[in-house]
Scaffold this motif. Structure first.
Motif, PDB file in Angstrom:
ATOM      1  N   LEU A 270      35.084 -49.878 -27.783  1.00 41.00           N
ATOM      2  CA  LEU A 270      35.649 -50.309 -29.069  1.00 41.00           C
ATOM      3  C   LEU A 270      36.636 -51.453 -28.838  1.00 41.00           C
ATOM      4  O   LEU A 270      36.685 -52.392 -29.624  1.00 41.00           O
TER       5      LEU A 270
ATOM      6  N   GLU B  41      32.399 -46.032 -36.029  1.00 36.91           N
ATOM      7  CA  GLU B  41      33.328 -47.056 -35.527  1.00 36.91           C
ATOM      8  C   GLU B  41      32.648 -48.055 -34.594  1.00 36.91           C
ATOM      9  O   GLU B  41      33.075 -49.206 -34.484  1.00 36.91           O
TER      10      GLU B  41
ATOM     11  N   GLY C 137      35.263 -51.250 -34.929  1.00 40.70           N
ATOM     12  CA  GLY C 137      35.869 -50.204 -35.758  1.00 40.70           C
ATOM     13  C   GLY C 137      36.577 -50.781 -36.960  1.00 40.70           C
ATOM     14  O   GLY C 137      36.685 -52.015 -37.120  1.00 40.70           O
TER      15      GLY C 137
ATOM     16  N   THR D 165      36.824 -46.086 -40.598  1.00 39.28           N
ATOM     17  CA  THR D 165      35.989 -45.357 -39.625  1.00 39.28           C
ATOM     18  C   THR D 165      36.819 -44.651 -38.548  1.00 39.28           C
ATOM     19  O   THR D 165      36.313 -43.771 -37.851  1.00 39.28           O
ATOM     20  N   ILE D 166      38.088 -45.049 -38.413  1.00 39.04           N
ATOM     21  CA  ILE D 166      38.915 -44.489 -37.329  1.00 39.04           C
ATOM     22  C   ILE D 166      39.829 -43.353 -37.812  1.00 39.04           C
ATOM     23  O   ILE D 166      40.059 -42.384 -37.093  1.00 39.04           O
TER      24      ILE D 166
END
Lengths: 381, 265
Positions: A247, A156, A171, A175-176
């Motif tokens: 992030l 992320e 992200g 990917t999360i």
């Protein structure tokens, strides 16, 4: 033998004379010292009297019992107290310092220990809805202080600007999804995570949430647990310094969260207390502006402030990040957004309502317990 | 014999009556202070009526902390019993071993003296680093707290073995093993059980500290969450539940002790 005895007596007499002479000198010295001592004592007395006068003066000053934090939200207030600026301006701050978040300050309100408190929007929700406090001013923008951090080598952290509407946010949905997010549930951090997920069309159901307070959560991330942690300043600064990647912060997610001054109903209805609070607001904005004009000075004092509370933060990059991300509002900025006073607490309140933390009538109270007139009176419309 | 049994029964009834009266007086004072004379604001101390209402509601309502009361209780019980059982398994034998073996006592005692002076909250960062944020770290905190009382009482139980009993056993040619298992441990059982009860109380009371780590439910979590949410009524519901469950656990252990410890009563 007689001669020897006479000589001995003579020596003793001479020594006696010398000794007497010394004594005289000593006495003279003592006298002059005594005189000096008397002078010093008199000077000390004068000083003490002056100090007593000052103490008497300070004791006569109206007292503002103020709830404050050991973090950036109360930095300017700390400077005011440390430099006696409150006394110079005719009032005295009696602080109640919270090192354990805003709920402690709300409890202090409930116990009748403070007249007003500096508090973040997340807990201002309860100051207004439970403790019936009035929001009279918002003095700093704190949305940059709440951020989600991940390991630098995580998937992320590698992607940035996946949603073009949020170019700084890292992200992507892929990917999360399914990752473990650590944050204190039911707080502003949950709002940060929820807003972050919204960017990728996800909800809290798409991730695994683990309730952790800021410090333990950060420790857990360092120990290899979880995938992300939501932190609040100054831990965000330490995380950056340790190489973790942000992030997203709440400001990057388009949510404004401001620090407010919540005044208790008793103080609000007491004209003398409100006069003191007005003096405080004036001084606070005066120094907000001074610090914003001179960033170098702000860095210096911010370092001292953090050191005062046991945090070693002297790196200019960290300090600049804090100055930028937890922004002190100037009078113009506060006045320009005066019509929105209370909106940031209401925004958090609406989220709390959605997730079942507060009832609908609490929202009404948050919306109604706002008074713009104090700022208008102090700084003009 | 019959008379003594009757006297015992009367005493028991008397004790129950006094307990009921004591609770009733407490509730009346609470009610008077909050609802009748309104000496304390409801946001600081809600009335017993409000707390009872919230207590009943919490069995069906998940708001605002995400779980019903029974889910919180079960979650806490899982953590506490895991930590407590581990504390008992380690604490009782280690206490006996230290009391029985002088060299072991000299070797382990300095570390134990340091260990027991660390407060429950102080273990949180270490347990996170060692066990992470799962049930193991929470149970480890409970273990660290309950283990101390259990060990100390087992230790002192063995140390306080009546020397006359030991001499008699030695005179009849008992081996070291027989002295330990036939004389010292049976005579130390009341002490050991006292330690187990103390340990259980402390383990249950430590649930608030344990649930500061990565919890999504549990009574400690419920108290913390409702502190954040300024819900004094639910904080008191959490406190009452901790007290109630603790009393039940203690009662069960007491019954167990009454049944299995010879000469206890």
């Amino acid at each position: 033998m007689k001669k020897l005895l006479a000589l001995l007596i003579a020596i003793i007499m001479v020594m006696g004379l010398v000794a007497c002479g010394d004594k005289k000198e000593d006495t003279a010295k003592d006298d002059s010292k005594k005189a000096e001592d008397v002078k010093e004592e008199a000077a000390d007395d004068k000083k003490e009297e002056a100090a007593d006068d000052k103490e008497v003066d300070e004791a006569d000053l109206p007292v503002l019992r103020l709830g404050v934090f050991d973090s950036r939200s109360s930095f300017v207030n700390w400077y005011i107290m440390e430099n006696g600026i409150d006394v110079e301006n005719g009032f005295k701050i009696e602080p109640t310092v919270s090192t354990a978040g805003g709920s402690f300050l709300n409890e202090a309100i409930g116990a009748g220990k403070i007249d007003a408190t500096q508090i973040g929007a997340a807990q201002a929700v309860f100051s207004a809805s439970v403790y019936d406090c009035i929001n009279v001013v918002e003095f700093s923008e704190a949305s940059g202080s709440s951020a989600i951090f991940a390991r630098p080598d995580s998937d992320e952290a590698q992607i940035i600007g996946d949603n073009p509407d949020f170019p700084e946010v890292r992200g992507s949905a892929d990917t999360i999804k399914g990752k473990t997010f650590m944050y204190p549930t039911g707080s502003m951090s949950q709002l940060t995570v929820a807003k972050y997920l919204e960017v990728f069309g996800l909800t809290l159901d798409d991730i695994e949430s683990v309730n952790t307070q800021y410090g333990p959560g950060y420790q857990a991330l360092q120990a290899g647990e979880g995938d992300t942690v939501t932190l609040y300043s100054p831990l965000t600064l330490f995380a950056m310094d340790d190489g973790y990647v942000s992030l997203a912060s709440l400001d990057q997610l388009g949510q404004s969260v401001r620090d407010c001054l919540m005044v208790t109903r008793e103080a609000y209805e007491d004209p003398e207390k409100m006069d003191t609070i007005k003096k405080w607001i004036k001084v606070l904005f005066e120094y907000n502006e001074k610090f914003q004009e001179d960033k170098e000075w702000q860095r210096e004092e911010l370092t001292k402030f953090h050191a005062f509370y046991g945090n070693d933060i002297a790196d200019p990059i960290m300090l600049d990040t804090e100055i930028e991300k937890h922004y002190l509002l100037t009078v113009d900025e506060a006045m320009a957004s005066l019509d929105d006073l209370g909106k940031s607490a209401l925004g958090v309140g609406q989220y709390y309502y959605e997730i079942g933390i507060i009832e609908e009538d609490a929202l009404e109270k948050i919306e109604n317990n706002v008074d713009k007139s104090i700022m208008e009176e102090l700084f003009g419309k | 014999m019959k008379l003594s049994k009757m006297k015992k029964k009367n005493n028991k009834v008397k004790y129950i009556l006094i307990s009921i009266i004591s609770f009733t007086v407490f509730l009346i004072i609470w009610y008077m202070v909050t609802d009748v004379f309104k000496l304390v604001k409801p946001i600081s101390l809600p009335s017993p009526v409000k707390v009872l209402e919230s207590f009943i509601n919490k069995f069906t309502v998940k708001r605002p902390d995400g779980s019903t009361l029974q889910a919180h209780v079960l979650s806490s019980l899982r953590i506490v019993l895991t930590g407590y059982i581990a504390g008992s398994i380690v604490g009782v034998p280690l206490g006996i071993f230290m009391a029985w073996n002088r060299k072991a006592d000299m070797f382990i005692r300095p570390v134990f003296d340091w260990f027991r002076s660390v407060p429950g909250m102080g273990w949180i960062p270490v347990m996170i680093l060692i066990f992470g944020i799962n049930i193991a770290s929470k149970a480890a905190i409970v273990f660290a707290i309950s283990f101390v009382a259990i060990l100390i009482n087992s230790y002192s139980g063995i140390k306080n073995t009546n020397p006359v009993h030991m001499w008699v056993a030695q005179t009849f040619g008992a081996s070291n093993k027989q002295l330990l298992f036939r004389v010292a441990i049976p005579s130390a059982l009341p002490h050991i059980f006292t330690g187990l009860r103390q340990g259980l109380n402390q383990a249950w009371a430590s649930v608030v500290a344990a649930e500061m780590i990565g919890s999504n439910r549990g009574l400690g979590y419920m108290i913390q969450m409702n502190r954040e949410n300024s819900r004094a009524d639910l904080i008191i519901v959490g406190m009452l539940s901790i007290g109630l469950v603790g009393t039940i656990l203690s009662f069960v252990l007491q019954k167990f002790e009454d049944k299995y410890v010879r000469g206890r009563h």
